[in-house]
Write a protein that holds these residues in place. Sequence first.
Motif, PDB file in Angstrom:
ATOM      1  N   CYS A  10     114.269  17.899  55.011  1.00 55.29           N
ATOM      2  CA  CYS A  10     113.444  16.947  54.271  1.00 55.29           C
ATOM      3  C   CYS A  10     112.106  17.527  53.836  1.00 55.29           C
ATOM      4  N   SER A  11     111.669  17.110  52.654  1.00 58.89           N
ATOM      5  CA  SER A  11     110.250  17.185  52.312  1.00 58.89           C
ATOM      6  C   SER A  11     109.658  15.821  52.632  1.00 58.89           C
ATOM      7  N   GLY A  12     108.694  15.786  53.508  1.00 61.48           N
ATOM      8  CA  GLY A  12     108.004  14.530  53.760  1.00 61.48           C
ATOM      9  C   GLY A  12     107.191  14.130  52.538  1.00 61.48           C
ATOM     10  N   VAL A  13     106.541  13.006  52.626  1.00 67.05           N
ATOM     11  CA  VAL A  13     105.715  12.508  51.529  1.00 67.05           C
ATOM     12  C   VAL A  13     104.260  12.776  51.886  1.00 67.05           C
ATOM     13  N   LEU A  14     103.646  13.734  51.201  1.00 66.80           N
ATOM     14  CA  LEU A  14     102.268  14.097  51.525  1.00 66.80           C
ATOM     15  C   LEU A  14     101.295  12.960  51.234  1.00 66.80           C
ATOM     16  N   GLY A 133     109.981  21.670  59.725  1.00 64.76           N
ATOM     17  CA  GLY A 133     111.209  21.195  60.338  1.00 64.76           C
ATOM     18  C   GLY A 133     112.398  21.185  59.401  1.00 64.76           C
ATOM     19  N   SER A 134     112.158  21.472  58.128  1.00 66.14           N
ATOM     20  CA  SER A 134     113.224  21.687  57.146  1.00 66.14           C
ATOM     21  C   SER A 134     113.471  23.171  56.955  1.00 66.14           C
ATOM     22  N   LEU A 135     112.385  23.905  56.778  1.00 65.39           N
ATOM     23  CA  LEU A 135     112.473  25.338  56.494  1.00 65.39           C
ATOM     24  C   LEU A 135     113.152  26.105  57.623  1.00 65.39           C
ATOM     25  N   ALA A 193     115.335  23.610  46.854  1.00 68.72           N
ATOM     26  CA  ALA A 193     113.976  23.097  46.963  1.00 68.72           C
ATOM     27  C   ALA A 193     114.005  21.588  46.822  1.00 68.72           C
ATOM     28  N   THR A 194     113.078  20.932  47.487  1.00 67.73           N
ATOM     29  CA  THR A 194     113.015  19.467  47.454  1.00 67.73           C
ATOM     30  C   THR A 194     111.622  18.992  47.092  1.00 67.73           C
ATOM     31  N   GLU A 195     111.572  18.026  46.180  1.00 70.72           N
ATOM     32  CA  GLU A 195     110.314  17.363  45.890  1.00 70.72           C
ATOM     33  C   GLU A 195     109.971  16.423  47.044  1.00 70.72           C
ATOM     34  N   ASP A 196     108.722  15.993  47.107  1.00 72.58           N
ATOM     35  CA  ASP A 196     108.303  15.101  48.190  1.00 72.58           C
ATOM     36  C   ASP A 196     109.186  13.851  48.229  1.00 72.58           C
ATOM     37  N   GLY A 197     109.586  13.487  49.442  1.00 74.33           N
ATOM     38  CA  GLY A 197     110.417  12.310  49.621  1.00 74.33           C
ATOM     39  C   GLY A 197     111.895  12.553  49.438  1.00 74.33           C
ATOM     40  N   VAL A 198     112.299  13.823  49.255  1.00 74.87           N
ATOM     41  CA  VAL A 198     113.709  14.163  49.059  1.00 74.87           C
ATOM     42  C   VAL A 198     114.216  14.946  50.269  1.00 74.87           C
TER      43      VAL A 198
END
Length: 245
Positions: A10-14, A133-135, A193-198
């Motif tokens: 996950c990319s969290g939401v900054l 935690g995604s990387l 790659a993931t945008e925030d929230g993805v």
Amino acid sequence: MIREPQILACSGVLYPPEGFRHPGVQIWQAMRLADVRRPRVCLIATAAGDSRELIEGWYARAGSFGEAELSHLRLFTQPNVPDVRAHLLAQDVIFVSGGSVINLLAVWRAHRLDAILRECWERGVVLAGQSAGSLCWHVGGVTDSYGDDLDAVDDGLGFLPFSNGVHDDLADQPRRSSFRRFVAEGTLPAGYATEDGVALHFVGTRCHEALAVLPGRNAWFVEPDGDGKHRETALPARLWTPPPA
């Protein structure tokens, strides 16, 4: 029943919009993948130095996770559970916080968590996490763990044979351009790659789908084009709504 190996990267939401339940919504996603009525979910916050505030916040949100049974693994200054392997193998979901992926990898390897977490994954414990935690599950990615400049890290756990870019928004986000540059020049292998929230849901090592907690967000597959540049393919994310609190 043994589940297939699964990872939710996950990319969290900054910068969460007003009223957005963050970060619990991506934890809900991981719990749904476990497909049990009362999932056992363990937080590992090594990347944040086992932040007391983060761990206390984990339990403060317990009521928002339904019937989940929450725990955490702390490694500083010593493990808080008598048998780390047994504790982690007993979980349905392991969720890893953001922070320093470089420090996370070093401390995990010192405690042999690299081997333990691989065993958990192979036995069907859902592995999940945001940012670092995604990387960590991938071959490598882009990190600011060393300082303000962005560097490539190429010694991730490698459960997933790809690179990973987080916070890959279309706006002026230097991680985005750095990730593509490292892939283009061969410093990092092709990856997602993931945008925030993805979040990316992997079954085994196959990317099954992208899930979003904000509308209009994408994931991307980025690969070298053989001419010193990169090409990318958008992976539109399915919008996922959490259950009511």
